[in-house]
Design an enzyme around this catalytic site. Sequence first.
Site, PDB file in Angstrom:
ATOM      1  N   HIS A 138      32.758  15.703  38.477  1.00 33.09           N
ATOM      2  CA  HIS A 138      32.047  16.183  37.286  1.00 33.09           C
ATOM      3  C   HIS A 138      30.782  16.995  37.630  1.00 33.09           C
ATOM      4  O   HIS A 138      30.087  16.726  38.605  1.00 33.09           O
ATOM      5  CB  HIS A 138      31.641  14.987  36.418  1.00 33.09           C
ATOM      6  N   HIS A 147      35.109  29.170  48.706  1.00 34.36           N
ATOM      7  CA  HIS A 147      36.469  28.684  48.955  1.00 34.36           C
ATOM      8  C   HIS A 147      36.393  27.200  49.287  1.00 34.36           C
ATOM      9  O   HIS A 147      35.775  26.826  50.295  1.00 34.36           O
ATOM     10  CB  HIS A 147      37.080  29.476  50.112  1.00 34.36           C
TER      11      HIS A 147
HETATM   12  O1  JB3 Z   1      44.784  27.528  54.736  1.00 32.48           O
HETATM   13  C1  JB3 Z   1      45.357  27.968  53.756  1.00 32.48           C
HETATM   14  C2  JB3 Z   1      45.965  27.051  52.761  1.00 32.48           C
HETATM   15  N1  JB3 Z   1      45.485  29.275  53.518  1.00 32.48           N
HETATM   16  C3  JB3 Z   1      44.921  30.291  54.376  1.00 32.48           C
HETATM   17  C4  JB3 Z   1      44.184  31.286  53.511  1.00 32.48           C
HETATM   18  C5  JB3 Z   1      43.023  30.649  52.790  1.00 32.48           C
HETATM   19  O2  JB3 Z   1      43.645  32.342  54.331  1.00 32.48           O
HETATM   20  C6  JB3 Z   1      46.036  31.005  55.157  1.00 32.48           C
HETATM   21  O3  JB3 Z   1      46.708  30.072  55.991  1.00 32.48           O
HETATM   22  C7  JB3 Z   1      45.434  32.139  55.987  1.00 32.48           C
HETATM   23  O4  JB3 Z   1      44.620  31.601  56.984  1.00 32.48           O
HETATM   24  C8  JB3 Z   1      44.618  33.048  55.093  1.00 32.48           C
HETATM   25  O5  JB3 Z   1      45.552  33.672  54.217  1.00 32.48           O
HETATM   26  P1  JB3 Z   1      45.516  35.259  53.981  1.00 32.48           P
HETATM   27  O6  JB3 Z   1      44.146  35.681  53.631  1.00 32.48           O
HETATM   28  O7  JB3 Z   1      46.616  35.587  53.060  1.00 32.48           O
HETATM   29  O8  JB3 Z   1      45.774  35.845  55.451  1.00 32.48           O
HETATM   30  P2  JB3 Z   1      47.035  36.583  56.017  1.00 32.48           P
HETATM   31  O9  JB3 Z   1      48.248  35.742  55.899  1.00 32.48           O
HETATM   32  O10 JB3 Z   1      46.623  37.037  57.375  1.00 32.48           O
HETATM   33  O11 JB3 Z   1      47.257  37.852  55.095  1.00 32.48           O
HETATM   34  C9  JB3 Z   1      46.223  38.755  54.797  1.00 32.48           C
HETATM   35  C10 JB3 Z   1      46.890  40.028  54.306  1.00 32.48           C
HETATM   36  O12 JB3 Z   1      45.884  40.846  53.683  1.00 32.48           O
HETATM   37  C11 JB3 Z   1      47.500  40.862  55.427  1.00 32.48           C
HETATM   38  O13 JB3 Z   1      48.845  41.193  55.122  1.00 32.48           O
HETATM   39  C12 JB3 Z   1      46.608  42.117  55.458  1.00 32.48           C
HETATM   40  O14 JB3 Z   1      47.312  43.290  55.829  1.00 32.48           O
HETATM   41  C13 JB3 Z   1      46.140  42.190  54.027  1.00 32.48           C
HETATM   42  N2  JB3 Z   1      44.915  42.993  53.844  1.00 32.48           N
HETATM   43  C14 JB3 Z   1      43.837  43.068  54.673  1.00 32.48           C
HETATM   44  N3  JB3 Z   1      42.935  43.926  54.166  1.00 32.48           N
HETATM   45  C15 JB3 Z   1      44.688  43.782  52.798  1.00 32.48           C
HETATM   46  C16 JB3 Z   1      43.425  44.379  52.992  1.00 32.48           C
HETATM   47  N4  JB3 Z   1      45.448  44.057  51.724  1.00 32.48           N
HETATM   48  C17 JB3 Z   1      44.963  44.906  50.798  1.00 32.48           C
HETATM   49  N5  JB3 Z   1      45.686  45.171  49.702  1.00 32.48           N
HETATM   50  N6  JB3 Z   1      43.750  45.508  50.939  1.00 32.48           N
HETATM   51  C18 JB3 Z   1      42.942  45.293  52.019  1.00 32.48           C
HETATM   52  O15 JB3 Z   1      41.853  45.857  52.106  1.00 32.48           O
END
Ligand code: JB3
Length: 214
Positions: A138, A147
């Site tokens: 609460h 986060h």
């Molecule tokens: O621990 C948990 C439950 N989740 C984690 C989460 C909080 O953070 C997860 O396990 C990962 O550690 C992380 O997830 P996230 O941020 O989705 O990371 P990743 O899986 O590496 O995917 C990031 C995506 O964002 C990649 O495909 C990048 O290419 C993309 N990206 C980076 N910069 C971008 C940009 N996409 C867009 N549209 N624009 C950007 O500027």
Amino acid sequence: MQVFVIGAGGHAKVVVDALHRSGMTVHGLVDADPRRHGSLVLGVPVLGGDEALDPCERNRTRVVNGLGAPGPADLRARIFSAYKSRGFAFATVIDPSAVVGGDVLLEEGAQILAGAVVQASCRVGCDAIINTRAAIDHDCRIGAHAHIAPGAVLSGSVRIGERTLVGTGATVIQGRQVGSGALVAAGAVVIRDIADAARVAGNPARPIRDRDRG
Ligand code: JB3
């Protein structure tokens, strides 16, 4: 209203799933990595890069931040600002399995994910993530872009600053304040207030030098 998710990695998959289970249609994802373009995330196409949403009518479009990118000075917050300056509005995400108190205030783009509990009179700032099975008791205040990672526990009346990461399974006891841009490492137990930009770990939580992501 058309809904698009920004990013196509791990966090994006979780929010797409939550949106689907909420009965919403996700029209596409956008990702900076061209290798992801044309692929599917839970059956939803990755349309291209951020520019793929340029033609969208802003008043008929909602975006969801699919970048987890945890930690201070994170990419997630920059993406949020960049899309806001392009005129987009962010949808909030509430997984149907989450419990959210009736008077909880969720600001734009806040995400309450599977199994999370947010108790009465809390306020969750814009673009903040309350991740899987986190428990927010609460009267807590969660800052913008913060986060709260899976399984973290905040007792009553805790304050978490903007862009702060509370790592997986960490605990903050009642009434404590964690500043902005701080990092509480996975499993830490916070029993004293934590300053802005501090990095703490352990039980009881103490300052650390190396970043220990949760
Ligand atoms: O621990 C948990 C439950 N989740 C984690 C989460 C909080 O953070 C997860 O396990 C990962 O550690 C992380 O997830 P996230 O941020 O989705 O990371 P990743 O899986 O590496 O995917 C990031 C995506 O964002 C990649 O495909 C990048 O290419 C993309 N990206 C980076 N910069 C971008 C940009 N996409 C867009 N549209 N624009 C950007 O500027």
